[in-house]
Design an enzyme around this catalytic site. Sequence first.
Site, PDB file in Angstrom:
ATOM      1  N   GLU A  28      59.084  33.753  31.760  1.00  0.00           N
ATOM      2  CA  GLU A  28      60.298  34.220  32.427  1.00  0.00           C
ATOM      3  C   GLU A  28      61.418  34.499  31.427  1.00  0.00           C
ATOM      4  O   GLU A  28      61.594  33.750  30.463  1.00  0.00           O
ATOM      5  CB  GLU A  28      60.771  33.126  33.405  1.00  0.00           C
ATOM      6  CG  GLU A  28      61.973  33.473  34.235  1.00  0.00           C
ATOM      7  CD  GLU A  28      62.463  32.282  35.058  1.00  0.00           C
ATOM      8  OE1 GLU A  28      62.418  31.137  34.557  1.00  0.00           O
ATOM      9  OE2 GLU A  28      62.897  32.495  36.194  1.00  0.00           O
ATOM     10  N   GLU A 172      69.139  24.282  28.982  1.00  0.00           N
ATOM     11  CA  GLU A 172      67.932  24.901  28.400  1.00  0.00           C
ATOM     12  C   GLU A 172      68.166  25.359  26.964  1.00  0.00           C
ATOM     13  O   GLU A 172      67.294  25.213  26.107  1.00  0.00           O
ATOM     14  CB  GLU A 172      67.467  26.080  29.269  1.00  0.00           C
ATOM     15  CG  GLU A 172      66.784  25.602  30.544  1.00  0.00           C
ATOM     16  CD  GLU A 172      66.117  26.716  31.328  1.00  0.00           C
ATOM     17  OE1 GLU A 172      64.977  26.519  31.772  1.00  0.00           O
ATOM     18  OE2 GLU A 172      66.726  27.790  31.505  1.00  0.00           O
TER      19      GLU A 172
END
Length: 248
Positions: A28, A172
């Site tokens: 992704e 992240e």
Amino acid sequence: MRASEMTWQEYRDCIATSIIFLPVGAMEQHGPHLPLSVDMILPARMSELAAEQVGGIVLPTIPYGYKSQPTSGGGQRFPGTTSLNGNTLINVVLDILRETYRHGGRRFVVYNGHYENAMFLTEAIDLFVSAAPDARVMLLDETLLISDEMLDELFADCGFPGWDLEHAAVIETSLMQYFAPELVREDRIVDGQIKREMPYAIFPPPDDVIPESGVLYKATFASREKGEKYVKHVLPKIVEVVRRELGV
Ligand code: ZN
Ligand code: MN
């Protein structure tokens, strides 16, 4: 500890008694500064760190996940975002659990690295245990173990937007700076946001809910130190719940 690096005899001799981690990720987009593999790398590394402490085994990461949604991963329109249908994901996870059970595995941690996977993993696990009553499976999303105090600390300078919007953003990016700095394009880190927030979903998604850069929040507030702090906070909690629920 990595099942794929064992011989079949080594695997045979420990599979029945070990906690078995199955990281499930996604291929992704994660903005202009992070690779497509973020959702694979993070659950794999966290699984390895936890497995080290509980004498666990880590299965190969499932690299594909359920379809990216605009308000949690930017959506399907980005080149590189490569997703599975719900049924496919359920069946892949179910097959791997059944195969590992056939080898003697009984205690599992399905470690989810991609927000959109959650209910499909729930379904796979539910189907699996209904036919394997002596198996025990934990579905783990480590973000749910982060305390409010730690959230306040990590987001003191920019505010916490909620875990769905925390895509390619503070946590992240910080975790990638900590675990895999060579994969972070430091000069391309940007803040992003959703142009229009909707308390519902529209299919196909209108253009103005797709974040241009693929970043959903303020990635410039990331740091390696925040990544390290996050891991040191959550790892003992993971070990604790795995020990408690799966008995090590
Ligand atoms: Zn991600
Ligand atoms: Mn994701």
